[in-house]
Design a protein around this motif. Sequence first.
Motif, short mmCIF file in Angstrom:
data_model
loop_
_atom_site.label_atom_id
_atom_site.label_comp_id
_atom_site.label_asym_id
_atom_site.label_seq_id
_atom_site.Cartn_x
_atom_site.Cartn_y
_atom_site.Cartn_z
N SER A 48 26.47 31.52 42.47
CA SER A 48 27.79 31.92 42.38
C SER A 48 28.75 30.69 42.56
N VAL A 49 29.99 30.84 42.05
CA VAL A 49 31.00 29.80 42.19
C VAL A 49 32.25 30.43 42.59
N VAL A 50 32.90 30.34 43.75
CA VAL A 50 34.10 30.95 44.23
C VAL A 50 35.13 29.81 43.87
N ALA A 51 36.02 30.07 42.79
CA ALA A 51 37.37 29.45 42.60
C ALA A 51 38.36 29.55 43.32
N HIS A 52 38.73 28.94 44.43
CA HIS A 52 39.60 29.21 45.14
C HIS A 52 41.07 28.74 44.62
N ARG A 53 42.03 29.38 45.08
CA ARG A 53 43.18 29.51 44.59
C ARG A 53 44.06 27.87 44.93
N ASP A 54 43.43 27.31 45.67
CA ASP A 54 43.82 25.97 46.32
C ASP A 54 43.25 24.69 45.44
#
Length: 161
Positions: A29-35
């Motif tokens: 999985s890859v979490v694309a953070h808002r920052d």
Amino acid sequence: MSAPRLRATPLPGIGVQYDLETREHRHLSVVAHRDGTRTVNVYRADDPDSCAHSLRLTSSEAGSLIDALKPSHHSPSLLYTTDLGLVAERIEVAATSRWNGRVLGDMRMRTETGASVVAVLRRAEAIPSPAPDFRLAGGDTLIVVGTREGVDAAATILGRE
């Protein structure tokens, strides 16, 4: 063999998580953070719900990883190419850049390179079509459009190698 299925799950206040099961039945999985940062997670083979490794990447590290995984990109900063020979690329203004605090027009980028700054990304804000009196700040990312040679020359003016 069918194409792998990428599942996207919104994470309110955080970003989006993308899940992939490989042909070897491994869960990634890859979490694309808002920052702009990314967290890459690799789950255990014997328990696909247990995370074995987690790695937090800055946005520029994530761009470099994308470049390594998809070598058809010419640069981790490359946004787009056309059959007309134009490219759109991100170029960051370093905090130590001589352009930090100066106005965009001082660069004479279009005159010197033929490339144009079409937008500036600053923190979570996009400034489209910045005027020549727009004051640059360290950490700004310029979206530059032009020929490959023009964009490379613009990167040289900005001090990126």
